[in-house]
Design a protein around this motif. Sequence first.
Motif, short mmCIF file in Angstrom:
data_model
loop_
_atom_site.label_atom_id
_atom_site.label_comp_id
_atom_site.label_asym_id
_atom_site.label_seq_id
_atom_site.Cartn_x
_atom_site.Cartn_y
_atom_site.Cartn_z
N LEU A 179 6.79 34.88 -44.18
CA LEU A 179 7.49 35.22 -42.94
C LEU A 179 8.47 34.10 -42.59
N ASP A 180 9.43 34.42 -41.73
CA ASP A 180 10.32 33.41 -41.16
C ASP A 180 9.57 32.75 -40.02
N VAL A 181 8.92 31.65 -40.32
CA VAL A 181 7.94 31.07 -39.40
C VAL A 181 8.58 30.39 -38.19
N VAL A 182 9.79 29.86 -38.32
CA VAL A 182 10.40 29.08 -37.24
C VAL A 182 10.48 29.87 -35.93
N PRO A 183 11.08 31.06 -35.92
CA PRO A 183 11.13 31.80 -34.65
C PRO A 183 9.76 32.26 -34.16
N LEU A 184 8.84 32.47 -35.10
CA LEU A 184 7.50 32.88 -34.72
C LEU A 184 6.78 31.75 -34.01
N ARG A 185 6.93 30.54 -34.49
CA ARG A 185 6.34 29.37 -33.81
C ARG A 185 6.91 29.24 -32.39
N GLY A 224 -0.37 41.10 -23.09
CA GLY A 224 -0.73 42.07 -24.12
C GLY A 224 0.06 41.83 -25.39
N LYS A 225 1.33 41.52 -25.24
CA LYS A 225 2.18 41.19 -26.38
C LYS A 225 1.66 39.94 -27.08
N ALA A 226 1.21 38.96 -26.30
CA ALA A 226 0.69 37.72 -26.88
C ALA A 226 -0.56 37.97 -27.71
N TRP A 227 -1.47 38.81 -27.20
CA TRP A 227 -2.69 39.10 -27.96
C TRP A 227 -2.36 39.86 -29.25
N THR A 277 3.92 45.09 -36.55
CA THR A 277 3.68 44.67 -35.17
C THR A 277 4.55 43.46 -34.82
N LEU A 278 4.62 42.50 -35.70
CA LEU A 278 5.48 41.33 -35.45
C LEU A 278 6.93 41.76 -35.30
N GLY A 279 7.37 42.71 -36.13
CA GLY A 279 8.73 43.19 -36.03
C GLY A 279 9.01 43.84 -34.68
N ARG A 280 8.06 44.64 -34.20
CA ARG A 280 8.22 45.28 -32.90
C ARG A 280 8.30 44.25 -31.78
N ILE A 281 7.45 43.23 -31.89
CA ILE A 281 7.44 42.19 -30.85
C ILE A 281 8.75 41.41 -30.87
N LEU A 282 9.19 41.01 -32.05
CA LEU A 282 10.45 40.27 -32.14
C LEU A 282 11.63 41.09 -31.63
N GLU A 283 11.64 42.38 -31.94
CA GLU A 283 12.72 43.25 -31.46
C GLU A 283 12.71 43.33 -29.93
N SER A 284 11.55 43.25 -29.32
CA SER A 284 11.46 43.37 -27.87
C SER A 284 11.97 42.13 -27.14
N VAL A 285 12.06 41.00 -27.84
CA VAL A 285 12.49 39.76 -27.17
C VAL A 285 13.93 39.41 -27.52
#
Length: 298
Positions: free
Chosen positions: A173-179, A260-263, A289-297
């Motif tokens: 994964l592209d970890v930098v934005p996820l961190r 909820g998004k965080a969990w 799920t990660l893709g959906r969360i990233l798209e939402s932000v």
Amino acid sequence: MTMHDDQVDVTTETVAALIRTQFPKWSGKTVRLLPSTGTVNAIFRIGNDLSARFPLRPADAAEALTCLQQEARASAELAQVSRLPAPEPVALGEPGAGYPMPWSVQTWLPGTVATETDPSGSDAFAEDLAAFIADLREAATRGRVFNGEGRGGVLTHHDDWMTECFERSEGLLDVVPLRKLWGRLRELPRTDADVMSHRDLIPGNVLVAQGRLSGVLDTGGFGPADPALDLISAWHLLQPGPREVLRKALGCDDLEWERGKAWAFEQAMGLVWYYAGSNPTMSSMGRRTLGRILESVR
């Protein structure tokens, strides 16, 4: 490939032998291993109306029995408050025939899991899901609070796990934005009290019929937790439109919605790397799920 390095193998022959010796009244029933994306138990059909669940990871037999007894009580409690069909506990089996731990028997619930039929675009499914979550939230906690195990307590208590997830996900994964995103999500405050929660509303644990929610599975974790915990379902199961339907139906404010998004984020990060080779369906679910969360932000 097994899902866990220490996984206990369970065969149809072993299950049939255990049934013959411990529950002879079922010995004439056909035993079949069920294909499943589940990661905790091997599941076998016993005839047409029962299923047996065998923990995949080794544990002390006495401790495992205590856990199964607790799960049986939780499953029975959820079945009483749910408007939807849910498995009910029937019996507990003992170690034997080469299997080293206790095991459980439940009623069999027919249907198609959401990993096999995608309800993500259905507003009606989202409404059903919201109604189910609302039912659980209204159930009495009877003074109980989160027990400290797994998700549902304090987000920052998962920092060490998330650090491992980010390290293990390098190259996947592209970890930098996820961190960076976790750095924001982990600080979300919480002041509301625990409510009763399914605690694992993922695609493999819900049944779908004609685009509607028709039943729930894996109910042994039912218990008090952060009210936002069951909102993981919004990200694991729904596209943006139905997701908003669920949010509106539950009346979630911004803070609860973000928690909820965080969990969901915390769970998804672990799924991608841990099951990358052993359970592609679970790993792919984490990615989605990660893709959906990233798209939402964005």
